[in-house]
Design an enzyme around this catalytic site. Structure first.
Site, PDB file in Angstrom:
ATOM      1  N   TRP A 128      -3.426   1.756  11.278  1.00 52.22           N
ATOM      2  CA  TRP A 128      -4.667   1.436  10.561  1.00 52.22           C
ATOM      3  C   TRP A 128      -4.627   1.946   9.106  1.00 52.22           C
ATOM      4  CZ3 TRP A 128      -9.652   2.219  14.029  1.00 52.22           C
ATOM      5  CH2 TRP A 128      -9.521   1.430  15.172  1.00 52.22           C
ATOM      6  N   TYR A 155       6.804  -7.782   6.991  1.00 54.06           N
ATOM      7  CA  TYR A 155       5.858  -8.875   7.231  1.00 54.06           C
ATOM      8  C   TYR A 155       4.701  -8.235   7.997  1.00 54.06           C
ATOM      9  CZ  TYR A 155       4.108 -13.397   8.858  1.00 54.06           C
ATOM     10  OH  TYR A 155       3.334 -14.500   9.107  1.00 54.06           O
ATOM     11  N   THR A 156       3.521  -8.126   7.342  1.00 52.70           N
ATOM     12  CA  THR A 156       2.444  -7.319   7.930  1.00 52.70           C
ATOM     13  C   THR A 156       1.200  -8.117   8.342  1.00 52.70           C
ATOM     14  OG1 THR A 156       1.626  -6.861   5.695  1.00 52.70           O
ATOM     15  CG2 THR A 156       3.087  -5.213   6.670  1.00 52.70           C
ATOM     16  N   LYS A 159       8.215  -5.358  15.124  1.00 55.02           N
ATOM     17  CA  LYS A 159       8.339  -3.983  14.624  1.00 55.02           C
ATOM     18  C   LYS A 159       9.092  -3.119  15.642  1.00 55.02           C
ATOM     19  CE  LYS A 159       6.960  -2.559  11.254  1.00 55.02           C
ATOM     20  NZ  LYS A 159       7.543  -2.535   9.870  1.00 55.02           N
ATOM     21  N   ASP A 188      14.912  -9.509  -1.238  1.00 57.88           N
ATOM     22  CA  ASP A 188      14.060 -10.306  -0.358  1.00 57.88           C
ATOM     23  C   ASP A 188      14.527 -10.056   1.075  1.00 57.88           C
ATOM     24  OD1 ASP A 188      12.746 -12.198   1.159  1.00 57.88           O
ATOM     25  OD2 ASP A 188      13.040 -13.828  -0.281  1.00 57.88           O
ATOM     26  N   LEU A 189      13.631  -9.534   1.904  1.00 63.48           N
ATOM     27  CA  LEU A 189      14.030  -9.172   3.276  1.00 63.48           C
ATOM     28  C   LEU A 189      14.452 -10.388   4.091  1.00 63.48           C
ATOM     29  CD1 LEU A 189      11.403  -6.411   4.155  1.00 63.48           C
ATOM     30  CD2 LEU A 189      13.840  -6.089   3.774  1.00 63.48           C
ATOM     31  N   THR A 226       4.785   0.826  13.607  1.00 60.93           N
ATOM     32  CA  THR A 226       3.347   0.658  13.838  1.00 60.93           C
ATOM     33  C   THR A 226       2.876   1.107  15.220  1.00 60.93           C
ATOM     34  OG1 THR A 226       1.618  -1.037  13.989  1.00 60.93           O
ATOM     35  CG2 THR A 226       3.817  -1.736  14.553  1.00 60.93           C
ATOM     36  N   GLN A 240       0.821  -1.220   0.000  1.00 60.46           N
ATOM     37  CA  GLN A 240       0.000   0.000   0.000  1.00 60.46           C
ATOM     38  C   GLN A 240       0.852   1.266   0.000  1.00 60.46           C
ATOM     39  OE1 GLN A 240      -3.731   0.130   2.293  1.00 60.46           O
ATOM     40  NE2 GLN A 240      -2.671  -1.244   3.693  1.00 60.46           N
ATOM     41  N   TYR A 290       3.831  -9.559  15.882  1.00 63.47           N
ATOM     42  CA  TYR A 290       4.051  -8.514  14.875  1.00 63.47           C
ATOM     43  C   TYR A 290       4.552  -7.225  15.555  1.00 63.47           C
ATOM     44  CZ  TYR A 290       2.778  -4.695  11.684  1.00 63.47           C
ATOM     45  OH  TYR A 290       2.791  -3.555  10.913  1.00 63.47           O
TER      46      TYR A 290
HETATM   47  N1  LIG Z   1      -1.123  -1.910   7.133  1.00 65.65           N
HETATM   48  C1  LIG Z   1      -1.239  -1.283   8.296  1.00 65.65           C
HETATM   49  O1  LIG Z   1      -2.351  -1.102   8.830  1.00 65.65           O
HETATM   50  C2  LIG Z   1      -0.019  -0.740   8.987  1.00 65.65           C
HETATM   51  C3  LIG Z   1      -0.178  -0.063  10.186  1.00 65.65           C
HETATM   52  C4  LIG Z   1       0.946   0.457  10.799  1.00 65.65           C
HETATM   53  C5  LIG Z   1       2.194   0.304  10.232  1.00 65.65           C
HETATM   54  N2  LIG Z   1       2.339  -0.399   9.092  1.00 65.65           N
HETATM   55  C6  LIG Z   1       3.670  -0.535   8.533  1.00 65.65           C
HETATM   56  O2  LIG Z   1       3.737   0.232   7.340  1.00 65.65           O
HETATM   57  C7  LIG Z   1       4.578  -0.407   6.397  1.00 65.65           C
HETATM   58  C8  LIG Z   1       3.882  -0.559   5.066  1.00 65.65           C
HETATM   59  O3  LIG Z   1       2.698  -1.279   5.255  1.00 65.65           O
HETATM   60  P1  LIG Z   1       1.731  -1.625   4.036  1.00 65.65           P
HETATM   61  O4  LIG Z   1       0.344  -1.579   4.549  1.00 65.65           O
HETATM   62  O5  LIG Z   1       2.133  -0.835   2.834  1.00 65.65           O
HETATM   63  O6  LIG Z   1       2.130  -3.146   3.799  1.00 65.65           O
HETATM   64  P2  LIG Z   1       1.506  -4.183   2.772  1.00 65.65           P
HETATM   65  O7  LIG Z   1       0.509  -3.494   1.881  1.00 65.65           O
HETATM   66  O8  LIG Z   1       1.105  -5.368   3.542  1.00 65.65           O
HETATM   67  O9  LIG Z   1       2.761  -4.547   1.867  1.00 65.65           O
HETATM   68  C9  LIG Z   1       3.870  -5.218   2.413  1.00 65.65           C
HETATM   69  C10 LIG Z   1       5.020  -4.974   1.486  1.00 65.65           C
HETATM   70  O10 LIG Z   1       6.142  -5.672   2.048  1.00 65.65           O
HETATM   71  C11 LIG Z   1       6.695  -6.468   1.024  1.00 65.65           C
HETATM   72  N3  LIG Z   1       7.325  -7.666   1.575  1.00 65.65           N
HETATM   73  C12 LIG Z   1       6.796  -8.575   2.433  1.00 65.65           C
HETATM   74  N4  LIG Z   1       7.701  -9.554   2.663  1.00 65.65           N
HETATM   75  C13 LIG Z   1       8.793  -9.234   1.944  1.00 65.65           C
HETATM   76  C14 LIG Z   1      10.073  -9.846   1.764  1.00 65.65           C
HETATM   77  N5  LIG Z   1      10.403 -10.996   2.358  1.00 65.65           N
HETATM   78  N6  LIG Z   1      10.966  -9.234   0.959  1.00 65.65           N
HETATM   79  C15 LIG Z   1      10.665  -8.087   0.317  1.00 65.65           C
HETATM   80  N7  LIG Z   1       9.475  -7.458   0.450  1.00 65.65           N
HETATM   81  C16 LIG Z   1       8.569  -8.034   1.247  1.00 65.65           C
HETATM   82  C17 LIG Z   1       5.545  -6.822   0.116  1.00 65.65           C
HETATM   83  O11 LIG Z   1       6.122  -7.222  -1.096  1.00 65.65           O
HETATM   84  P3  LIG Z   1       5.269  -7.831  -2.318  1.00 65.65           P
HETATM   85  O12 LIG Z   1       4.800  -6.631  -3.057  1.00 65.65           O
HETATM   86  O13 LIG Z   1       6.296  -8.637  -3.038  1.00 65.65           O
HETATM   87  O14 LIG Z   1       4.175  -8.661  -1.703  1.00 65.65           O
HETATM   88  C18 LIG Z   1       4.796  -5.501   0.081  1.00 65.65           C
HETATM   89  O15 LIG Z   1       5.384  -4.625  -0.843  1.00 65.65           O
HETATM   90  C19 LIG Z   1       5.057  -1.714   7.052  1.00 65.65           C
HETATM   91  O16 LIG Z   1       6.309  -1.488   7.638  1.00 65.65           O
HETATM   92  C20 LIG Z   1       4.032  -1.950   8.136  1.00 65.65           C
HETATM   93  O17 LIG Z   1       4.587  -2.681   9.203  1.00 65.65           O
HETATM   94  C21 LIG Z   1       1.256  -0.906   8.440  1.00 65.65           C
END
Ligand SMILES: NC(=O)c1ccc[n+]([C@@H]2O[C@H](COP(=O)([O-])OP(=O)(O)OC[C@H]3O[C@@H](n4cnc5c(N)ncnc54)[C@H](OP(=O)(O)O)[C@@H]3O)[C@@H](O)[C@H]2O)c1
Length: 305
Positions: A151, A62-63, A130, A37-38, A102, A11, A126
């Site tokens: 969120w 990893y989300t 983080k 790859d992380l 987060t 996202q 998770y």
């Molecule tokens: N979603 C939430 O509500 C939320 C809330 C607070 C904080 N955050 C933080 O905000 C950040 C972005 O979240 P988001 O919602 O954009 O996440 P997301 O939509 O779930 O996307 C996760 C991203 O991480 C990549 N990824 C996962 N495993 C990987 C690996 N082994 N190697 C390389 N890339 C990998 C995925 O790659 P692919 O494109 O290849 O799948 C994708 O681009 C994260 O750090 C998350 O912890 C999220």
């Protein structure tokens, strides 16, 4: 300025690509699997060195909060070891890193919005990974900015808004928890905040900052708002039935209150996100335009009006 962001389809990554497209001074390069790859630190080093960034945004993670309870080693490898490796390569190149974290680093037991000084005490795997990622990034790269957000939703990928609209296209009533409070945050707004930090003239700021949508709600309040807007647009909507978390068991127990105070970010960077309703309205419109153009689900919404 060349910004290298980790991940390709997430996202935040997608929102960053979209926002940077209208900024001629920014070249934004997304590096993700299989090149980066992380879970594979050698790939991280090579991909970031090759990309030659002026600044790195660590957005990939990893989300999947529930699955992490059963995949703690993988979650740790990606979120802690992987994030540290990203920060380390940035340090080797003498460039700053903006790392995303987060609101789930907090226990959620307090009643007030958490600020950056409040003690982090995660209750989920998770959240724990983080928090450890924040510490690992800070310890290997002195030029770090850690942005905790909450969120997240957007027109892209998996998120609460898209899930609610999808379910409403199939059901008339949806049970949603009303005892978990937070700040819905548009990834489109977060992308603006990240680009502001990346291009800010005083790039010497370091540390932890909270960035989230302005205003608080609970999940059922958020769902009601989504359906209110969707209904006026002819999109899917449903009746929301309030339930408590005890009646909606998930593998990972979410914090009751994970609201974030964003005053520090506002004070230092002079920016605050719009109210969560304003930002949600924009995203709901985009999702309905893209996913429900004259579809049966749109008709379903109209039938019930
Ligand atoms: N979603 C939430 O509500 C939320 C809330 C607070 C904080 N955050 C933080 O905000 C950040 C972005 O979240 P988001 O919602 O954009 O996440 P997301 O939509 O779930 O996307 C996760 C991203 O991480 C990549 N990824 C996962 N495993 C990987 C690996 N082994 N190697 C390389 N890339 C990998 C995925 O790659 P692919 O494109 O290849 O799948 C994708 O681009 C994260 O750090 C998350 O912890 C999220």
């Amino acid at each position: 300025m060349k910004i290298v962001v980790t991940g390709t389809g997430g996202q935040v990554v997608t929102s960053l690509i979209e926002a940077a497209a209208s900024m001629p001074d920014i070249e934004l390069v997304a590096v993700g699997r299989p090149d980066l790859d992380l879970a594979d630190t050698a790939s991280i080093r090579q991909a970031i060195l090759d990309a030659k960034p002026d600044i790195v945004v660590s957005a990939a993670a990893y989300t999947t909060v529930d699955r992490a309870e059963d995949e703690r080693n993988l979650a740790y490898a990606i979120n802690v070891v992987g994030a540290a490796a990203v920060a380390e390569v940035a340090a080797t190149l003498h460039v700053p890193i903006i790392h995303l974290s987060t609101n789930y680093v907090f226990s959620g037991d307090e009643a007030y919005p958490y600020d950056e000084e409040d003690e982090a005490e995660p209750k989920t795997v998770y959240g724990y990974t983080k928090l450890r990622s924040e510490r690992a990034v800070a310890s290997v790269n002195p030029r770090h900015i850690i942005l905790r957000t909450s969120w997240l939703y957007s027109p892209f990928g998996h998120n609460f808004v898209r899930t609610m609209l999808r379910i409403a296209a199939e059901r008339q009533t949806i049970a949603v928890v009303s005892d978990q409070w937070g700040n819905p945050t548009s990834a489109l707004d977060l992308a603006d905040a990240i680009l502001l930090v990346a291009t800010h003239p005083t790039r010497h700021h370091t540390g932890i900052f909270h960035v989230a949508g302005t205003g608080e709600t609970n999940w059922s309040g958020f769902a009601r708002y989504i359906f209110e807007v969707s209904r006026t647009l002819g999109g899917p909507f449903a009746e929301v039935q309030d339930i408590v978390s005890a009646d909606y068991r998930t593998r990972a127990k979410r914090p009751s209150n994970s609201c974030l105070s964003t005053d520090k970010f506002d004070r230092i960077f002079g920016w605050r996100a719009p109210s969560w309703q304003v930002s949600a309205n924009t995203v709901i419109r985009r999702i309905i335009d893209a996913d429900y153009p004259g579809s049966p689900s749109r008709a379903h919404g109209k039938r019930k009006a």
